[in-house]
Structure formats: structure tokens, C-alpha cells
Write a protein that holds these residues in place. Structure first.
Motif, PDB file in Angstrom:
ATOM      1  N   PHE A  42      33.423  55.947  42.472  1.00 35.25           N
ATOM      2  CA  PHE A  42      32.597  56.535  41.416  1.00 35.25           C
ATOM      3  C   PHE A  42      32.039  55.445  40.508  1.00 35.25           C
ATOM      4  O   PHE A  42      30.882  55.513  40.074  1.00 35.25           O
ATOM      5  N   GLY A  43      32.876  54.434  40.212  1.00 36.34           N
ATOM      6  CA  GLY A  43      32.415  53.341  39.367  1.00 36.34           C
ATOM      7  C   GLY A  43      31.285  52.558  40.007  1.00 36.34           C
ATOM      8  O   GLY A  43      30.286  52.245  39.358  1.00 36.34           O
ATOM      9  N   LEU A  44      31.430  52.252  41.285  1.00 31.76           N
ATOM     10  CA  LEU A  44      30.382  51.517  42.000  1.00 31.76           C
ATOM     11  C   LEU A  44      29.125  52.372  42.150  1.00 31.76           C
ATOM     12  O   LEU A  44      28.002  51.877  42.075  1.00 31.76           O
ATOM     13  N   GLY A  45      29.334  53.673  42.371  1.00 26.94           N
ATOM     14  CA  GLY A  45      28.195  54.568  42.588  1.00 26.94           C
ATOM     15  C   GLY A  45      27.366  54.810  41.347  1.00 26.94           C
ATOM     16  O   GLY A  45      26.162  55.063  41.438  1.00 26.94           O
ATOM     17  N   THR A  46      27.978  54.719  40.170  1.00 27.39           N
ATOM     18  CA  THR A  46      27.254  54.996  38.926  1.00 27.39           C
ATOM     19  C   THR A  46      26.803  53.730  38.209  1.00 27.39           C
ATOM     20  O   THR A  46      26.120  53.813  37.188  1.00 27.39           O
ATOM     21  N   SER A  47      27.187  52.567  38.737  1.00 24.40           N
ATOM     22  CA  SER A  47      26.813  51.308  38.086  1.00 24.40           C
ATOM     23  C   SER A  47      25.356  50.951  38.355  1.00 24.40           C
ATOM     24  O   SER A  47      24.874  51.038  39.485  1.00 24.40           O
ATOM     25  N   ASN A  48      24.665  50.546  37.300  1.00 22.71           N
ATOM     26  CA  ASN A  48      23.268  50.110  37.415  1.00 22.71           C
ATOM     27  C   ASN A  48      23.149  48.592  37.430  1.00 22.71           C
ATOM     28  O   ASN A  48      22.043  48.053  37.480  1.00 22.71           O
ATOM     29  N   VAL A  49      24.297  47.914  37.341  1.00 22.53           N
ATOM     30  CA  VAL A  49      24.303  46.452  37.326  1.00 22.53           C
ATOM     31  C   VAL A  49      24.387  45.937  38.758  1.00 22.53           C
ATOM     32  O   VAL A  49      25.303  46.291  39.504  1.00 22.53           O
ATOM     33  N   SER A  50      23.418  45.121  39.147  1.00 21.00           N
ATOM     34  CA  SER A  50      23.390  44.604  40.518  1.00 21.00           C
ATOM     35  C   SER A  50      24.161  43.283  40.599  1.00 21.00           C
ATOM     36  O   SER A  50      23.618  42.211  40.346  1.00 21.00           O
ATOM     37  N   VAL A  51      25.453  43.389  40.907  1.00 20.37           N
ATOM     38  CA  VAL A  51      26.320  42.222  41.055  1.00 20.37           C
ATOM     39  C   VAL A  51      27.052  42.356  42.378  1.00 20.37           C
ATOM     40  O   VAL A  51      27.644  43.401  42.676  1.00 20.37           O
ATOM     41  N   SER A  52      27.032  41.306  43.187  1.00 16.41           N
ATOM     42  CA  SER A  52      27.738  41.347  44.462  1.00 16.41           C
ATOM     43  C   SER A  52      29.237  41.225  44.233  1.00 16.41           C
ATOM     44  O   SER A  52      29.686  40.756  43.172  1.00 16.41           O
ATOM     45  N   ILE A  53      30.014  41.638  45.225  1.00 20.40           N
ATOM     46  CA  ILE A  53      31.469  41.584  45.122  1.00 20.40           C
ATOM     47  C   ILE A  53      31.944  40.152  44.902  1.00 20.40           C
ATOM     48  O   ILE A  53      32.905  39.903  44.155  1.00 20.40           O
ATOM     49  N   VAL A  54      31.256  39.189  45.513  1.00 22.87           N
ATOM     50  CA  VAL A  54      31.626  37.776  45.373  1.00 22.87           C
ATOM     51  C   VAL A  54      31.464  37.305  43.928  1.00 22.87           C
ATOM     52  O   VAL A  54      32.200  36.440  43.451  1.00 22.87           O
ATOM     53  N   GLU A  55      30.488  37.892  43.215  1.00 22.87           N
ATOM     54  CA  GLU A  55      30.209  37.462  41.846  1.00 22.87           C
ATOM     55  C   GLU A  55      31.127  38.107  40.810  1.00 22.87           C
ATOM     56  O   GLU A  55      31.219  37.619  39.682  1.00 22.87           O
ATOM     57  N   ILE A  56      31.823  39.194  41.181  1.00 22.35           N
ATOM     58  CA  ILE A  56      32.666  39.912  40.226  1.00 22.35           C
ATOM     59  C   ILE A  56      33.763  39.028  39.632  1.00 22.35           C
ATOM     60  O   ILE A  56      33.987  39.047  38.414  1.00 22.35           O
ATOM     61  N   PRO A  57      34.472  38.198  40.452  1.00 22.71           N
ATOM     62  CA  PRO A  57      35.508  37.332  39.854  1.00 22.71           C
ATOM     63  C   PRO A  57      34.957  36.323  38.851  1.00 22.71           C
ATOM     64  O   PRO A  57      35.737  35.734  38.088  1.00 22.71           O
ATOM     65  N   GLN A  58      33.653  36.117  38.842  1.00 22.62           N
ATOM     66  CA  GLN A  58      33.042  35.158  37.917  1.00 22.62           C
ATOM     67  C   GLN A  58      32.680  35.797  36.571  1.00 22.62           C
ATOM     68  O   GLN A  58      32.283  35.090  35.642  1.00 22.62           O
ATOM     69  N   GLN A  59      32.820  37.111  36.484  1.00 27.65           N
ATOM     70  CA  GLN A  59      32.485  37.806  35.246  1.00 27.65           C
ATOM     71  C   GLN A  59      33.516  37.478  34.160  1.00 27.65           C
ATOM     72  O   GLN A  59      34.705  37.294  34.451  1.00 27.65           O
ATOM     73  N   PRO A  60      33.091  37.406  32.901  1.00 28.69           N
ATOM     74  CA  PRO A  60      34.015  37.028  31.818  1.00 28.69           C
ATOM     75  C   PRO A  60      35.160  38.015  31.606  1.00 28.69           C
ATOM     76  O   PRO A  60      36.184  37.663  31.027  1.00 28.69           O
ATOM     77  N   TRP A  61      34.984  39.244  32.083  1.00 32.45           N
ATOM     78  CA  TRP A  61      36.011  40.263  31.880  1.00 32.45           C
ATOM     79  C   TRP A  61      36.913  40.460  33.100  1.00 32.45           C
ATOM     80  O   TRP A  61      37.782  41.334  33.095  1.00 32.45           O
ATOM     81  N   PHE A  62      36.755  39.633  34.158  1.00 35.46           N
ATOM     82  CA  PHE A  62      37.474  39.889  35.405  1.00 35.46           C
ATOM     83  C   PHE A  62      38.997  39.777  35.253  1.00 35.46           C
ATOM     84  O   PHE A  62      39.743  40.656  35.710  1.00 35.46           O
ATOM     85  N   LEU A  63      39.481  38.706  34.624  1.00 33.42           N
ATOM     86  CA  LEU A  63      40.935  38.541  34.471  1.00 33.42           C
ATOM     87  C   LEU A  63      41.529  39.691  33.662  1.00 33.42           C
ATOM     88  O   LEU A  63      42.605  40.192  33.972  1.00 33.42           O
TER      89      LEU A  63
END
Length: 286
Positions: A42-63
Motif C-alpha cells: 500500500f505504501g509503494l502503491g500510494t507513493s508519488n515519489v519516484s525513488v528506486s529501491i537501490v536509492e532508498i538506503p541513501q535517504q536521510p530517514w532510512f536508518l
């Protein structure tokens, strides 16, 4: 305000779902793992932010999301056990009294004011958890009856504190669905490893009703968090928001417990619930 009202309603339904797991003999642990897979989708389906799975660990909120994912699946298991062993009202009170922990965090980290009224409210919340866990008006509360409500109390408080902190310091506007999806994804991975270990040790028994239970739990779980995050973005003060949210869930869950599950509350439980509501008001508006 509408976001907060919807979040309260859906959050209260989650406690009801956990109680139904006990009624229909659904494996809570397996259902919780499925629930996070559903919430992730549901989270992926409703997200409007285009970020690949590889880029998610680079997000400031990932940890922060990874840590919250670990807490989510741990607290959800404790919540399920508490609702089934101690009852809906006890689980609700124990989970929602945890509002005192984010407030203590604010006092220490953000140097927010503290006074006698706030201290009394915090102590009153602890007494409320104790009384709401009682099984008899005459006998003292046994530790085995108090253990899971206390774990739920502490864990929920840490979870609320972490969620609010990460969301307000690292998550940008519009990133909430992706942030939630990452939390739920981390929780799913951790839960999946537990299920695999059970499978290896021969302790895993599959039933389709566990899948169905996870689906029923996953949908309200995701939307309760999404609407709460949306409420964080409004101009409602944090203390007021947590007050309305927690008091609303305590009251609504108690009503559900009395109406639908015919739970019987003794005098100590009623006093505990009353203290719970009063303590939240004291602490938040002190």
C-alpha cells in the motif's frame, strides 16, 4: 483535524482485529508478517515519489525507518499478546499511556518545561497501567499479568518518540508513503527471517486463515499511520495531537471491548482507565 479523527478510528480497529485473531485461532506472528507485506504494498502503491529501491538506503530517514521497522514488528507482537491475554481495554491503556515517554524525551532533548503537574501526570499514568491490568479487586496484580502491558507501554512510547522525531527532522512533504513503506518493508524482512527460522526448526504450521488475518490487519495498519503522519503536518500542537489521539483510542477501544466482546471490567480497571484519561490530559496540557 479530520486526519486525526480517522487515525483514531482506524487505530482502535487494530486492537479489535487482534482480539479477533484469538477468537478465530489465527497465528498472530504469521499474520503480522503478512500484514507488513500488505502495508508495504500500500505504501509503494500510494507513493508519488519516484525513488528506486537501490536509492532508498541513501535517504536521510532510512536508518530511522529501519529502527522503527524493528520496533513496529516487536510492539505489534506484544500488542497482540496483551489484547488476547489481558483484554482490549488493558492493551489500549498500556499502549496509549506511553504518551508520557515522548513528553519526557521532549523535556530532556528539547528542554521543554517540566512542573509538578506534569510529574504527577506521569506517575498517574504508571498507576493507570497497573490498575488496568488487575484481574481482581482484592488480590494484588501478578507480575505475569503486568509484564506484557509494561512492555507495550515502554515500546509504544519509544516508537511514538522515534516516529515523530524522524518524521519531523528527515521526511519531506510528500515522502510519507515511501517512508512508511520502508518502515513496513524492514518490519516484513525481520518477520520473514523469524518465520524462516521456525520453518527450519519444524515449528511452522501454515494455515490460509493466517494470510487472511494479515490482510485484514495490514490495511488499517497502513492507513492509521498515514493519517497520523498527515496530522503531524497540520498546525495542531504536538501535545494536543497526542492527547486527542491517545484519549480517543483508549475510550473507543474500551467501548468496542464492552459492546462486541462483552469484556468485564472490575473496579480497579475502571479506575485505571479513568486515571489513564486524566493523566494524559494532565501531562499534555501541564
Amino acid at each position: 483535524m479530520i486526519y486525526l479523527v480517522i487515525s483514531i478510528l482506524i487505530s482502535s480497529l487494530i486492537f479489535v482485529v487482534f482480539k479477533l485473531f484469538d477468537v478465530f485461532k489465527i497465528n498472530t506472528q504469521q499474520a503480522i508478517v503478512v500484514n507488513y507485506a500488505i502495508a508495504l504494498s500500500f505504501g509503494l502503491g500510494t507513493s508519488n515519489v519516484s525513488v528506486s529501491i537501490v536509492e532508498i538506503p541513501q535517504q536521510p530517514w532510512f536508518l530511522g525507518a529501519f529502527f522503527l521497522g524493528f520496533l513496529f514488528i516487536s510492539i505489534f507482537n506484544v500488542m497482540g499478546i496483551t489484547a488476547q491475554k489481558n483484554g482490549l481495554s488493558v492493551a489500549s491503556v498500556a499502549g496509549k499511556m506511553s504518551v508520557v515517554i515522548p513528553i519526557i524525551f521532549g523535556i530532556i532533548v528539547y528542554n521543554e518545561g517540566v512542573g509538578l503537574v506534569k510529574v504527577i501526570g506521569i506517575l498517574m499514568a504508571l498507576i493507570a497501567v497497573y490498575l488496568s491490568s488487575a484481574k481482581s479487586d482484592t488480590n494484588p496484580v501478578k507480575f505475569k499479568n503486568l509484564l506484557f502491558p509494561l512492555l507495550l507501554f515502554v515500546g509504544s512510547g519509544i516508537l511514538d518518540t522515534g516516529l515523530k522525531y524522524v518524521e519531523t527532522t528527515s521526511v519531506s512533504e510528500g515522502e510519507e508513503p515511501l517512508f512508511l513503506a520502508t518502515i513496513f518493508g524492514c518490519a516484513f524482512v525481520l518477520g520473514f527471517f523469524v518465520v524462516v527460522s521456525q520453518l527450519i526448526n519444524g515449528k511452522f504450521q501454515f494455515h490460509w486463515k493466517n494470510i487472511l488475518g494479515g490482510i485484514v490487519l495490514g490495511i488499517p495498519n497502513y492507513y492509521s499511520m498515514e493519517f497520523l503522519l498527515k496530522a503531524f503536518k497540520t498546525d495542531i500542537e504536538s501535545s494536543t495531537l497526542f492527547t486527542i489521539n491517545n484519549v480517543g483510542i483508549v475510550i473507543l477501544t474500551t467501548v468496542f471491548a464492552l459492546l462486541f466482546f462483552k469484556e468485564k471490567l472490575i473496579k480497579k480497571n475502571w479506575i485505571g482507565i479513568a486515571l489513564a484519561v486524566f493523566s494524559i490530559l494532565l501531562v499534555s496540557f501541564a
